[in-house]
Design an enzyme around this catalytic site. Structure first.
Site, PDB file in Angstrom:
ATOM      1  N   GLY A  88      -1.943   2.933   4.229  1.00  0.00           N
ATOM      2  CA  GLY A  88      -0.708   3.195   4.984  1.00  0.00           C
ATOM      3  C   GLY A  88       0.514   3.097   4.096  1.00  0.00           C
ATOM      4  O   GLY A  88       0.442   2.676   2.943  1.00  0.00           O
ATOM      5  N   LYS A 111      11.323   6.095  -0.108  1.00  0.00           N
ATOM      6  CA  LYS A 111      10.240   5.404  -0.817  1.00  0.00           C
ATOM      7  C   LYS A 111      10.850   4.231  -1.579  1.00  0.00           C
ATOM      8  O   LYS A 111      11.734   4.436  -2.416  1.00  0.00           O
ATOM      9  CB  LYS A 111       9.575   6.394  -1.784  1.00  0.00           C
ATOM     10  CG  LYS A 111       8.271   5.901  -2.380  1.00  0.00           C
ATOM     11  CD  LYS A 111       7.586   7.031  -3.137  1.00  0.00           C
ATOM     12  CE  LYS A 111       6.398   6.545  -3.930  1.00  0.00           C
ATOM     13  NZ  LYS A 111       5.780   7.621  -4.719  1.00  0.00           N
ATOM     14  N   ASP A 123       5.666  -5.737  -2.097  1.00  0.00           N
ATOM     15  CA  ASP A 123       7.019  -6.092  -1.652  1.00  0.00           C
ATOM     16  C   ASP A 123       7.744  -4.940  -0.962  1.00  0.00           C
ATOM     17  O   ASP A 123       8.880  -5.089  -0.521  1.00  0.00           O
ATOM     18  CB  ASP A 123       7.846  -6.593  -2.847  1.00  0.00           C
ATOM     19  CG  ASP A 123       7.969  -5.529  -3.940  1.00  0.00           C
ATOM     20  OD1 ASP A 123       7.447  -4.408  -3.757  1.00  0.00           O
ATOM     21  OD2 ASP A 123       8.582  -5.825  -4.979  1.00  0.00           O
ATOM     22  N   GLY A 124       7.097  -3.781  -0.913  1.00  0.00           N
ATOM     23  CA  GLY A 124       7.721  -2.646  -0.241  1.00  0.00           C
ATOM     24  C   GLY A 124       8.828  -1.987  -1.059  1.00  0.00           C
ATOM     25  O   GLY A 124       9.530  -1.105  -0.576  1.00  0.00           O
ATOM     26  N   ARG A 181      -2.343  13.118   4.664  1.00  0.00           N
ATOM     27  CA  ARG A 181      -3.241  13.079   3.507  1.00  0.00           C
ATOM     28  C   ARG A 181      -4.692  13.169   3.966  1.00  0.00           C
ATOM     29  O   ARG A 181      -4.973  12.955   5.158  1.00  0.00           O
ATOM     30  CB  ARG A 181      -3.051  11.739   2.778  1.00  0.00           C
ATOM     31  CG  ARG A 181      -1.614  11.435   2.423  1.00  0.00           C
ATOM     32  CD  ARG A 181      -1.272   9.960   2.621  1.00  0.00           C
ATOM     33  NE  ARG A 181       0.177   9.746   2.511  1.00  0.00           N
ATOM     34  CZ  ARG A 181       0.828   9.539   1.377  1.00  0.00           C
ATOM     35  NH1 ARG A 181       0.149   9.442   0.259  1.00  0.00           N
ATOM     36  NH2 ARG A 181       2.135   9.408   1.345  1.00  0.00           N
ATOM     37  N   ASP A 250      -5.995   9.200  -0.644  1.00  0.00           N
ATOM     38  CA  ASP A 250      -4.708   8.958   0.028  1.00  0.00           C
ATOM     39  C   ASP A 250      -3.556   9.621  -0.719  1.00  0.00           C
ATOM     40  O   ASP A 250      -2.432   9.632  -0.229  1.00  0.00           O
ATOM     41  CB  ASP A 250      -4.445   7.448   0.158  1.00  0.00           C
ATOM     42  CG  ASP A 250      -4.550   6.723  -1.174  1.00  0.00           C
ATOM     43  OD1 ASP A 250      -5.625   6.782  -1.787  1.00  0.00           O
ATOM     44  OD2 ASP A 250      -3.557   6.117  -1.602  1.00  0.00           O
ATOM     45  N   ASN A 251      -3.838  10.172  -1.893  1.00  0.00           N
ATOM     46  CA  ASN A 251      -2.800  10.886  -2.635  1.00  0.00           C
ATOM     47  C   ASN A 251      -3.098  12.378  -2.666  1.00  0.00           C
ATOM     48  O   ASN A 251      -2.659  13.089  -3.576  1.00  0.00           O
ATOM     49  CB  ASN A 251      -2.698  10.341  -4.065  1.00  0.00           C
ATOM     50  CG  ASN A 251      -2.212   8.901  -4.090  1.00  0.00           C
ATOM     51  OD1 ASN A 251      -1.577   8.443  -3.138  1.00  0.00           O
ATOM     52  ND2 ASN A 251      -2.514   8.188  -5.155  1.00  0.00           N
TER      53      ASN A 251
HETATM   54  P1  AMP Z   1       0.003   4.439  -4.545  1.00  0.00           P
HETATM   55  O1  AMP Z   1      -0.833   3.938  -5.674  1.00  0.00           O
HETATM   56  O2  AMP Z   1       1.477   4.430  -4.818  1.00  0.00           O
HETATM   57  O3  AMP Z   1      -0.476   5.732  -4.006  1.00  0.00           O
HETATM   58  O4  AMP Z   1      -0.152   3.351  -3.381  1.00  0.00           O
HETATM   59  C1  AMP Z   1      -1.380   2.939  -2.850  1.00  0.00           C
HETATM   60  C2  AMP Z   1      -1.132   2.057  -1.654  1.00  0.00           C
HETATM   61  O5  AMP Z   1      -0.441   0.870  -2.026  1.00  0.00           O
HETATM   62  C3  AMP Z   1      -0.301   2.691  -0.560  1.00  0.00           C
HETATM   63  O6  AMP Z   1      -0.782   2.240   0.669  1.00  0.00           O
HETATM   64  C4  AMP Z   1       1.076   2.169  -0.843  1.00  0.00           C
HETATM   65  O7  AMP Z   1       1.890   2.176   0.289  1.00  0.00           O
HETATM   66  C5  AMP Z   1       0.777   0.751  -1.306  1.00  0.00           C
HETATM   67  N1  AMP Z   1       1.822   0.233  -2.189  1.00  0.00           N
HETATM   68  C6  AMP Z   1       2.078   0.621  -3.448  1.00  0.00           C
HETATM   69  N2  AMP Z   1       3.114  -0.086  -3.961  1.00  0.00           N
HETATM   70  C7  AMP Z   1       3.529  -0.937  -3.006  1.00  0.00           C
HETATM   71  C8  AMP Z   1       4.554  -1.929  -2.924  1.00  0.00           C
HETATM   72  N3  AMP Z   1       5.367  -2.190  -3.945  1.00  0.00           N
HETATM   73  N4  AMP Z   1       4.668  -2.602  -1.763  1.00  0.00           N
HETATM   74  C9  AMP Z   1       3.855  -2.348  -0.739  1.00  0.00           C
HETATM   75  N5  AMP Z   1       2.877  -1.440  -0.751  1.00  0.00           N
HETATM   76  C10 AMP Z   1       2.696  -0.737  -1.868  1.00  0.00           C
HETATM   77 MG    MG Z   2      -0.203   6.927  -2.650  1.00  0.00          MG
END
Ligand code: AMP
Ligand code: MG
EC number: 2.7.7.-
Length: 491
Positions: A88, A111, A123-124, A181, A250-251
């Protein structure tokens, strides 16, 4: 005047299980770094107003604009082959959708705008470096003519984020045909929620594949549609030397756009097994593996759609396999057609494929720069005395041998040298977002609060097929000490 977003939200009208309602977390001191003014206009937004203090607050998630319905989307996904039933949007919030000037519905998403119920241990937040990287590379892909999400704005939040070091926090405003996705389907499939899969599939058909609304078997046709778009997309990636780096399910976008720019990179010297991402230790997402991985991801999508194919499971599986079988053919056709154009062939003849493969093999053996070899081959088509393509090869004789056969082949076509050069230059970019350039831009921004190099790089990359003699250095491959060997995820 206040900033007005003409939101028309359809995803947040889907059932509650599709997302979590959550507002961005306000930040202390938002500052706009970059607004993509042409994109703002395309989206029906007022760029002047977005550049005001109020605009920066919206783009940083400090103020939620009227009409927004902020949500974090639910999805699952295979990460490096491992299934995670709940991922998510952990650091992204969809503000809503607008209809752009071409009538296309586009998501507007922040983002790095704070935690959501999907943040898990994160940390979002996003750091400035990855935000600038995504801005640069996604806009470069757009300028190259490759389907991609886009970047409307980058802001710094005025708050630090803690990674290995303390870094400036930033928010990217991302624009996508949608953020649905393969993993969105997987989220419902693992929960055996067939109703939700059907709702999602119907939403996707209406939004991305409207021609299929009246298809006899719309869900079969949907799978075929996604297979075709992904096959074409990956061919486009290979033709410019792009390596996504994290092709997790998911990407992998259902609309067929390039999405989730993390440790992505363009290769300099041609090397089919090139990997940049620090976390891709096994080379799963290496350059030449990308078609195979895309098919693997699409197979996961097909599994999710099986319940919509009918009650007879074996028949459904056979039908899905049949549809997936088209991937290789669509990919190869797109890739080979693209390669033919890259070497300036207007027609198709027996032996072309081998001729082109021999060039690629020689390039790999001689560490020839992927981008410059093709660009300079265009010059050589226009003027037989131009020898910059040859200069890309460690052993120029390897090029000469190949070029002799190439000249014999192009001589069979009636097009003039000028015509051929123009056609080749239209598909072979001079400028790509080279890693060392991207890194230098990020360093200047992060360490010195200097955005001039970022601005200049973005400007050059907006016209990748034009010579732009005022910026020759931007076309250059890295010197040995400038080479970037690894790229890192945005997290
Ligand atoms: P990504 O590798 O960016 O495609 O992210 C994979 C998953 O990790 C997704 O569900 C993102 O929302 C989550 N995610 C990545 N970075 C963060 C972050 N700094 N804080 C919270 N969730 C994250
Ligand atoms: Mg992603």
């Amino acid at each position: 005047m206040t900033v007005h977003f003409p939101f028309q939200n359809s995803y947040s009208a889907l059932p509650d299980s599709f997302f979590a309602r959550v507002a961005p977390t306000p930040v202390s001191a938002p500052r706009l770094i970059k607004l993509n003014r042409p994109l703002a206009v395309q989206l029906g937004l007022d760029p002047d107003l977005l550049e005001t203090a109020e605009g920066a607050e919206i783009l940083a998630g400090k103020t939620v604009p009227a009409g927004a319905d902020p949500i974090a989307m639910a999805y699952a996904g295979h990460q490096f082959g491992q299934f995670v039933p709940q991922l998510g949007d952990g650091r992204a919030i969809l503000l809503g959708e607008v209809i752009d000037r071409d009538g296309v519905r586009r998501d507007i998403q922040l983002k790095g705008s704070g935690p959501t119920p999907f943040s898990r241990r994160g940390d979002g937040r996003a750091a400035l470096g990855p935000v600038l990287r995504e801005y640069i590379v996604s806009e470069a892909m757009f300028a190259l003519g490759i389907p991609t999400t886009r970047s409307l704005a980058a802001v710094i939040t005025g708050e630090p984020v803690i990674r290995e070091t303390v870094l400036p926090g930033a928010v990217l405003t991302r624009v996508a045909a949608s953020h649905i996705r393969v993993g969105t389907f997987q989220f419902f499939a693992v929960r055996r929620d067939t109703d939700a899969i059907r709702r999602l599939a119907d939403h996707v058909i209406t939004r991305h594949y409207p021609d299929l609304l009246h298809a006899e078997r719309p869900y079969h046709a949907l799978l075929a549609g996604v297979v075709a778009r992904q096959a074409e997309l990956i061919a486009r990636w290979l033709l410019v030397g792009f390596i996504h780096g994290v092709m997790n399910t998911d990407n992998s976008s259902i609309s067929g756009e390039t999405i989730d720019y993390g440790p992505c990179a363009f290769m300099d010297a041609y090397n089919p097994s090139q990997v940049f991402s620090s976390i891709d230790e096994m080379g799963r997402y290496a350059y030449a593996n990308q078609p195979r991985i895309a098919l693997w991801n699409l197979t996961r999508l097909a599994e999710c759609l099986l319940p919509l194919f009918g009650d007879e499971q074996e028949k459904a599986i056979a039908e899905a396999q049949d549809i997936l079988g088209a991937f290789s053919e669509t990919f190869s056709a797109a890739y080979q057609a693209g390669l033919r154009k890259k070497v300036g062939l207007f027609t198709e003849r027996e032996g072309d494929e081998a001729l082109i493969q021999d060039l690629l093999d020689a390039m790999a053996k001689n560490q020839a720069d992927f981008t410059l070899t093709f660009r300079k081959l265009g010059d050589a088509a226009g003027d037989p005395a131009a020898n910059d393509a040859r200069a890309q090869f460690m052993d120029p004789a390897a090029f000469d041998e190949w070029a002799k056969r190439w000249r014999e082949r192009i001589a069979l076509e009636p097009q003039s040298a000028t015509e051929r050069q123009a056609a080749m230059h239209a598909v072979n970019p001079v400028f790509i977002p080279r890693n060392h350039r991207v890194e230098a831009v990020i360093q200047a921004a992060v360490n010195d609060d200097n955005y001039a190099p970022f601005e200049e790089l973005v400007k050059v990359l907006a016209k990748p097929y034009a010579d732009q003699p005022e910026y020759p250095a931007y076309a250059d491959p890295p010197l040995p000490d400038q080479r970037v060997l690894q790229t890192f995820c945005g997290t």
